[in-house]
Structures are given as C-alpha cells and as structure tokens.
Motif scaffolding. Structure first.
Motif, PDB file in Angstrom:
ATOM      1  N   MET A 141       0.833  -1.173   0.000  1.00  0.00           N
ATOM      2  CA  MET A 141       0.000   0.000   0.000  1.00  0.00           C
ATOM      3  C   MET A 141       0.881   1.240   0.000  1.00  0.00           C
ATOM      4  SD  MET A 141      -3.018   0.810   2.644  1.00  0.00           S
ATOM      5  CE  MET A 141      -3.079   2.406   3.377  1.00  0.00           C
ATOM      6  N   ASN A 142       0.623   2.129  -0.905  1.00  0.00           N
ATOM      7  CA  ASN A 142       1.394   3.365  -1.004  1.00  0.00           C
ATOM      8  C   ASN A 142       0.637   4.505  -0.349  1.00  0.00           C
ATOM      9  OD1 ASN A 142       3.407   2.108  -2.464  1.00  0.00           O
ATOM     10  ND2 ASN A 142       2.404   2.494  -4.408  1.00  0.00           N
ATOM     11  N   GLY A 143       1.342   5.583  -0.126  1.00  0.00           N
ATOM     12  CA  GLY A 143       0.691   6.763   0.424  1.00  0.00           C
ATOM     13  C   GLY A 143       0.751   6.825   1.937  1.00  0.00           C
ATOM     14  N   ARG A 144      -0.077   7.706   2.462  1.00  0.00           N
ATOM     15  CA  ARG A 144      -0.119   7.895   3.908  1.00  0.00           C
ATOM     16  C   ARG A 144      -0.926   6.784   4.566  1.00  0.00           C
ATOM     17  NH1 ARG A 144      -0.713  12.536   1.188  1.00  0.00           N
ATOM     18  NH2 ARG A 144       0.723  14.200   1.655  1.00  0.00           N
ATOM     19  N   ARG A 145      -0.675   6.587   5.842  1.00  0.00           N
ATOM     20  CA  ARG A 145      -1.432   5.601   6.600  1.00  0.00           C
ATOM     21  C   ARG A 145      -1.700   6.173   7.980  1.00  0.00           C
ATOM     22  NH1 ARG A 145       1.216   3.224  10.599  1.00  0.00           N
ATOM     23  NH2 ARG A 145       3.461   3.340  10.686  1.00  0.00           N
ATOM     24  N   GLY A 146      -2.725   5.642   8.621  1.00  0.00           N
ATOM     25  CA  GLY A 146      -3.008   6.023   9.992  1.00  0.00           C
ATOM     26  C   GLY A 146      -1.961   5.420  10.912  1.00  0.00           C
ATOM     27  N   VAL A 147      -2.128   5.631  12.180  1.00  0.00           N
ATOM     28  CA  VAL A 147      -1.189   5.053  13.141  1.00  0.00           C
ATOM     29  C   VAL A 147      -1.718   3.712  13.635  1.00  0.00           C
ATOM     30  CG1 VAL A 147      -0.209   7.234  13.906  1.00  0.00           C
ATOM     31  CG2 VAL A 147      -2.234   6.374  15.027  1.00  0.00           C
ATOM     32  N   ASP A 148      -0.806   2.820  13.930  1.00  0.00           N
ATOM     33  CA  ASP A 148      -1.167   1.522  14.491  1.00  0.00           C
ATOM     34  C   ASP A 148      -1.414   1.674  15.983  1.00  0.00           C
ATOM     35  OD1 ASP A 148      -0.793   0.171  12.061  1.00  0.00           O
ATOM     36  OD2 ASP A 148       1.349  -0.086  12.457  1.00  0.00           O
ATOM     37  N   TRP A 149      -2.144   0.702  16.543  1.00  0.00           N
ATOM     38  CA  TRP A 149      -2.398   0.719  17.981  1.00  0.00           C
ATOM     39  C   TRP A 149      -1.106   0.622  18.780  1.00  0.00           C
ATOM     40  CZ3 TRP A 149      -6.572   2.634  19.835  1.00  0.00           C
ATOM     41  CH2 TRP A 149      -7.759   2.551  19.120  1.00  0.00           C
ATOM     42  N   THR A 150      -0.117  -0.094  18.235  1.00  0.00           N
ATOM     43  CA  THR A 150       1.155  -0.202  18.965  1.00  0.00           C
ATOM     44  C   THR A 150       1.860   1.146  19.047  1.00  0.00           C
ATOM     45  OG1 THR A 150       2.235  -0.922  16.925  1.00  0.00           O
ATOM     46  CG2 THR A 150       1.515  -2.638  18.438  1.00  0.00           C
ATOM     47  N   GLU A 151       1.720   1.956  18.001  1.00  0.00           N
ATOM     48  CA  GLU A 151       2.320   3.299  18.019  1.00  0.00           C
ATOM     49  C   GLU A 151       1.610   4.205  19.016  1.00  0.00           C
ATOM     50  OE1 GLU A 151       3.887   3.765  13.472  1.00  0.00           O
ATOM     51  OE2 GLU A 151       1.723   3.780  13.803  1.00  0.00           O
ATOM     52  N   ILE A 152       0.291   4.101  19.069  1.00  0.00           N
ATOM     53  CA  ILE A 152      -0.465   4.898  20.035  1.00  0.00           C
ATOM     54  C   ILE A 152      -0.120   4.476  21.450  1.00  0.00           C
ATOM     55  CG2 ILE A 152      -2.784   5.408  20.902  1.00  0.00           C
ATOM     56  CD1 ILE A 152      -3.738   5.267  17.985  1.00  0.00           C
ATOM     57  N   ASP A 153      -0.007   3.177  21.676  1.00  0.00           N
ATOM     58  CA  ASP A 153       0.346   2.668  23.002  1.00  0.00           C
ATOM     59  C   ASP A 153       1.724   3.178  23.423  1.00  0.00           C
ATOM     60  OD1 ASP A 153      -0.042   0.958  25.348  1.00  0.00           O
ATOM     61  OD2 ASP A 153       1.551  -0.269  24.452  1.00  0.00           O
ATOM     62  N   ALA A 154       2.679   3.112  22.516  1.00  0.00           N
ATOM     63  CA  ALA A 154       4.026   3.592  22.836  1.00  0.00           C
ATOM     64  C   ALA A 154       4.011   5.085  23.138  1.00  0.00           C
ATOM     65  CB  ALA A 154       4.977   3.290  21.680  1.00  0.00           C
ATOM     66  N   PHE A 155       3.291   5.862  22.339  1.00  0.00           N
ATOM     67  CA  PHE A 155       3.191   7.306  22.572  1.00  0.00           C
ATOM     68  C   PHE A 155       2.563   7.587  23.938  1.00  0.00           C
ATOM     69  CE2 PHE A 155       0.650  11.189  22.428  1.00  0.00           C
ATOM     70  CZ  PHE A 155       1.624  12.127  22.134  1.00  0.00           C
ATOM     71  N   ALA A 156       1.472   6.871  24.243  1.00  0.00           N
ATOM     72  CA  ALA A 156       0.778   7.087  25.512  1.00  0.00           C
ATOM     73  C   ALA A 156       1.679   6.755  26.700  1.00  0.00           C
ATOM     74  CB  ALA A 156      -0.487   6.239  25.559  1.00  0.00           C
ATOM     75  N   ARG A 157       2.425   5.669  26.595  1.00  0.00           N
ATOM     76  CA  ARG A 157       3.300   5.270  27.702  1.00  0.00           C
ATOM     77  C   ARG A 157       4.480   6.226  27.887  1.00  0.00           C
ATOM     78  NH1 ARG A 157       2.661  -0.291  29.297  1.00  0.00           N
ATOM     79  NH2 ARG A 157       1.095  -1.292  27.991  1.00  0.00           N
ATOM     80  N   LEU A 158       5.049   6.675  26.788  1.00  0.00           N
ATOM     81  CA  LEU A 158       6.239   7.527  26.884  1.00  0.00           C
ATOM     82  C   LEU A 158       5.921   8.965  27.272  1.00  0.00           C
ATOM     83  CD1 LEU A 158       8.243   6.234  23.802  1.00  0.00           C
ATOM     84  CD2 LEU A 158       8.803   5.908  26.209  1.00  0.00           C
ATOM     85  N   THR A 159       4.801   9.480  26.793  1.00  0.00           N
ATOM     86  CA  THR A 159       4.495  10.889  27.044  1.00  0.00           C
ATOM     87  C   THR A 159       3.503  11.104  28.179  1.00  0.00           C
ATOM     88  OG1 THR A 159       2.664  10.945  25.471  1.00  0.00           O
ATOM     89  CG2 THR A 159       4.877  11.436  24.611  1.00  0.00           C
ATOM     90  N   ARG A 160       2.727  10.066  28.485  1.00  0.00           N
ATOM     91  CA  ARG A 160       1.658  10.158  29.485  1.00  0.00           C
ATOM     92  C   ARG A 160       0.660  11.259  29.136  1.00  0.00           C
ATOM     93  NH1 ARG A 160       6.013   9.287  33.986  1.00  0.00           N
ATOM     94  NH2 ARG A 160       6.090   7.031  33.935  1.00  0.00           N
ATOM     95  N   GLN A 161       0.526  11.540  27.843  1.00  0.00           N
ATOM     96  CA  GLN A 161      -0.422  12.549  27.380  1.00  0.00           C
ATOM     97  C   GLN A 161      -1.806  11.967  27.121  1.00  0.00           C
ATOM     98  OE1 GLN A 161       0.232  15.951  27.046  1.00  0.00           O
ATOM     99  NE2 GLN A 161       2.020  15.307  28.208  1.00  0.00           N
TER     100      GLN A 161
END
Length: 60
Positions: free
Chosen positions: A1-21
């Motif tokens: 698949m070419n082009g842009r893609r949304g974020v995966d749940w694993t990326e959201i989980d990592a962001f949430a854990r690292l930033t606590r935002q």
C-alpha cells in the motif's frame, strides 16, 4: 500500500506510555480514528481529477 497511513495501535500505546499525554481510552480511540481519516482523505486528494470535498455554498 502506497501513500499515507493512519497510526497503528502499537504506536499509540508507545506514545501514551512515553508521554503520558493519553490517559483515557477514548483519547486513544479518537487519535486512531482521526489519523485514519486524515490518511484516507490525504490519499484521496492525490487524485487530481477528484471532485473537491467541499462544494456548494462554501464558494469552492
């Protein structure tokens, strides 16, 4: 698949854990849905023959 893609749940989980935002489940769901919608629309916009998303009284 070419082009842009949304974020995966694993990326959201990592962001949430690292930033606590992201502290509530609905925030993660909203982020996931917004990223998917943005990616889908951005990929659609690559088509130069596509009709603009806003028409009518907006003056476009």
């Amino acid at each position: 698949m070419n082009g842009r893609r949304g974020v995966d749940w694993t990326e959201i989980d990592a962001f949430a854990r690292l930033t606590r935002q992201i502290t509530e489940p609905w925030e993660a769901e909203a982020l996931h849905d917004m990223a998917a919608a943005y990616a889908a629309e951005a990929n659609e916009a690559e088509d130069t023959l596509r009709e603009p998303p806003l028409t009518g009284s907006w003056g476009i």
